[in-house]
Design a protein around this motif. Structure first.
Motif, PDB file in Angstrom:
ATOM      1  N   VAL A 364      -3.467  -2.691  -9.722  1.00 37.77           N
ATOM      2  CA  VAL A 364      -2.167  -3.320  -9.432  1.00 37.77           C
ATOM      3  C   VAL A 364      -2.318  -4.622  -8.977  1.00 37.77           C
ATOM      4  O   VAL A 364      -2.740  -4.584  -7.751  1.00 37.77           O
ATOM      5  N   PRO A 376       2.385  -1.440  -0.678  1.00 38.40           N
ATOM      6  CA  PRO A 376       1.023  -0.829  -1.296  1.00 38.40           C
ATOM      7  C   PRO A 376       0.880   0.671  -1.157  1.00 38.40           C
ATOM      8  O   PRO A 376       0.421   1.353  -2.088  1.00 38.40           O
ATOM      9  N   ILE A 379       3.066   2.370  -3.848  1.00 41.90           N
ATOM     10  CA  ILE A 379       2.348   2.380  -5.065  1.00 41.90           C
ATOM     11  C   ILE A 379       1.034   3.508  -5.209  1.00 41.90           C
ATOM     12  O   ILE A 379       1.112   4.076  -6.178  1.00 41.90           O
ATOM     13  N   VAL A 388      -4.933  -1.500  -4.982  1.00 39.56           N
ATOM     14  CA  VAL A 388      -3.897  -2.738  -5.022  1.00 39.56           C
ATOM     15  C   VAL A 388      -4.476  -3.922  -4.367  1.00 39.56           C
ATOM     16  O   VAL A 388      -5.214  -3.853  -3.490  1.00 39.56           O
TER      17      VAL A 388
END
Length: 493
Positions: A364, A376, A379, A388
Motif C-alpha cells: 500500500v 497504517p 491497514i 505500508v
C-alpha cells in the motif's frame, strides 16, 4: 531572575528555572535589591546564557536531555554563535550566508543523499514496447467487463500514432486526452507517446472552463477522447512508433490551482522513467503483480499506475469510481490485487465504509496528503500481508521524490516521517540564501536530482521563481514546504 554582582551586572544574567511554580524573585543590581516580586516561571526546554568575560562574550546553553542530544545542542550553539558573529561583522554579505554546518552535519547530509543508482535512461514508450514484446498475450488493462492484451494495446496505440503522424504532429507537440476512466484513455496515452508527442490529461469531472484553459495554456494541437479511434477511423492508418528519446517531454500535468490558475508541470521521459523503474525495483513489481488504478488520469499518481504496470507485465485494473467501496472490494477479491497506490483519504474512506481486507495485497503506497498517524495500523489489521509505505515530493519531482516504509509508528511520534530520497534524487533543506540547514534546523524542502521537472508550461515567471540553479546542488525545485532533517536520518515535514 538574579543578577550575579560578582561579575559585570550588565551582561551576566543567571536564569533560575522552576517547574511552573509560583516563586518569589530577587533582583540584585547596583541600586540595591528588589524583592517580593511574585510570578509564575515556566520550565524551559532550551535556555541561552550570555556573559561578558575578559572582553569576550561567553555563550552557553542548558537543554532538556529528553528532547536534545549532545550533537543537536552543539549544532544549535554553533548556529547561534555564527549568527551573532555575522551580525557584528556588518559585512555586505547577507546575514545567514555563512557556512553553519558542523562536520557531523555535512556527513549526515552526504549520507542522506547517497542515492546514485544505475537505472537505464529510457522513454516511457520504450518501457512499454519492451514489455509488449515480452508478454504479448498477457492481459494489460481491465475496465469493468472489458480487457485488452499487451499486443492489442501496442497495435492499437500504433494506429493512433499513425493518425497523429499523418496529420503532422510529432516531437514537442501537446495532445490533450480527455481522461475518462476507460481502457481507451490508456491506449490514447500510449498512442500519443508513440507519435513522439506529449500527452496533457484533462479530467471530465472538471468544469469545461478549466479543461479549456489547460488545452490553451499547453497549446494542444489535438484532443483525443474515448470515441476518437472509431470516429476518426484510426483502424485504417498504418502503425507508427517513434524512436526512443529519453530527453523528450512525456507529459504535462496541471496542478490543483489552489493559489490561482493551475500550473502545467512539464516532465521529461527520462525523469518519469527513473521514478517508475526505481519503484518497481523497491517493491518487486513484476508479471505476477496486479495494480488497482484508483487515481484520475489528470493526477500524476496515475502515471505510475499506467507505466508501473505496463513496464513489468503487471495487470492494471481501472476503478470506475474511487468512492465506491463495494466496487473496490469486488476488484480486490476478483483480481487478487497486489498493489494499491492512492492518497490516504481513499484508503481511509474504504476502511471506514466497511471495506474488508484481502490476503493478496502486498503493498500500500500512500502519498499526496497528510497520512493520519493511526492509518497504517488500521491497514495492517485488515490487509495482514501488506507493507505500508509513505511517498511524497511534488508533481514537479516526477511523481515522487521521497519515501518512508512505515514499519511501526512509535507512541511518541506526532507525524509520519517524510522520509529518504528515491534513487538518483536528492532532498534538501535550504535556508533563504540557498544554504543547507544544520541537522534539526527548519528550512524549505527542496528537490534536486533526476526527477526535477523542466518548467511550468508557458509560465516563465513562475518557472523562474520555483526552479533555481545552484552551483552546489544543480537545478533545484523549491517546494515552498517547510521541514528539517532529523538526526535519525529522515526529513520531517
Amino acid at each position: 531572575v538574579q543578577r550575579d554582582m560578582s561579575r559585570n551586572p550588565l551582561f551576566d544574567v543567571m536564569l533560575v528555572m522552576q517547574n511552573n511554580e509560583t516563586t518569589d524573585l530577587k533582583l540584585s543590581g547596583s541600586e540595591g535589591e528588589i524583592t517580593g516580586i511574585t510570578s509564575t516561571i515556566a520550565k524551559f526546554d532550551l535556555t541561552f546564557n550570555i556573559a561578558e568575560q575578559n572582553g569576550k562574550y561567553c555563550i552557553y546553553i542548558e537543554y532538556c536531555t529528553d528532547l536534545f542530544n549532545d550533537e543537536t545542542a552543539d549544532s544549535i550553539l554553533k548556529h547561534f554563535a555564527e549568527t551573532v558573529k555575522a551580525e557584528c561583522e556588518k559585512t555586505e554579505e547577507k546575514l545567514g550566508n555563512y557556512e553553519m554546518l558542523t562536520e557531523a552535519d555535512r556527513n549526515a547530509w552526504k549520507k542522506y543523499n547517497e542515492t546514485d543508482e544505475v537505472i537505464e535512461e529510457l522513454s516511457l514508450l520504450e518501457l512499454v514496447r519492451r514489455q509488449c514484446e515480452k508478454t504479448p498475450y498477457r492481459t494489460a488493462v481491465v475496465f469493468e467487463n472489458e480487457s485488452i492484451t499487451y499486443d492489442e494495446l501496442w497495435q492499437k496505440a500504433g494506429k493512433i500514432a499513425g493518425y497523429l503522424h499523418s496529420n503532422g504532429y510529432g516531437k514537442d507537440d501537446s495532445i490533450a486526452v480527455s481522461g475518462e476512466r476507460s481502457i481507451e484513455t490508456v491506449v490514447n496515452i500510449i498512442g500519443i507517446l508513440a507519435a513522439g508527442c506529449l500527452y496533457v490529461p484533462e479530467n471530465p469531472e472538471y468544469p469545461e472552463e478549466r479543461n479549456r484553459y489547460i488545452r490553451e495554456n499547453s497549446k494542444c494541437k489535438e484532443r483525443l477522447d474515448a470515441e476518437s479511434y472509431t470516429r476518426n477511423q484510426m483502424e485504417s492508418y498504418s502503425p507508427f512508433y517513434c524512436e526512443n528519446d529519453p530527453e523528450s517531454i512525456a507529459y504535462t500535468i496541471y496542478t490543483s490551482g489552489s493559489t490561482g490558475l493551475p500550473k502545467g508541470v512539464v516532465i521529461k521521459n527520462s525523469a518519469a522513467a527513473n521514478t517508475i523503474q526505481d519503484i518497481n525495483r523497491k517493491f518487486a513489481v513484476n508479471e505476477k503483480s496486479c495494480i488497482i488504478g484508483l487515481s484520475a488520469f489528470s493526477f500524476d499518481l496515475s502515471v505510475y499506475d499506467i507505466f508501473g504496470a505496463l513496464s513489468t507485465g503487471a495487470k492494471l485494473i481501472i476503478v470506475r469510481d474511487q468512492r465506491d467501496y463495494e466496487e473496490i472490494q469486488g476488484i480486490l477479491n476478483k483480481y487478487e490485487v497486489t498493489f494499491w497506490n492512492s492518497v490516504p483519504a481513499i484508503m481511509s474512506m474504504y476502511l471506514m465504509s466497511g471495506g474488508m481486507g484481502t490476503d493478496s495485497l502486498r503493498n500500500v503506497l500512500l502519498s499526496g496528503d497528510w497520512i493520519p498517524i493511526t492509518l497504517p495500523s488500521k491497514i495492517r489489521s485488515e490487509f495482514v500481508n501488506t507493507e505500508v509505505c509513505s511517498l511524497g515530493g511534488a508533481t514537479e519531482g516526477s511523481i515522487w521524490s521521497i519515501y518512508y516504509p512505515i514499519i511501526k509508528v512509535p507512541d511518541n511520534m506526532s507525524s509520519i516521517p517524510y522520509g529518504m530520497p528515491l534513487a538518483n534524487q536528492k532532498m534538501l533543506i535550504l535556508n533563504e540564501n540557498g544554504k543547507l540547514c544544520p541537522i534539526g534546523a527548519v528550512g524549505e524542502i527542496c528537490i534536486a536530482g533526476k526527477g526535477v521537472a523542466e518548467c511550468y508550461a508557458n509560465q516563465e515567471d513562475k518557472t523562474r521563481k520555483a526552479f533555481v540553479e545552484y552551483s552546489e546542488f544543480g537545478r533545484v525545485y523549491r517546494t515552498g514546504d517547510i521541514g528539517r532533517l532529523r538526526a535519525e536520518g529522515y526529513i520531517e515535514f
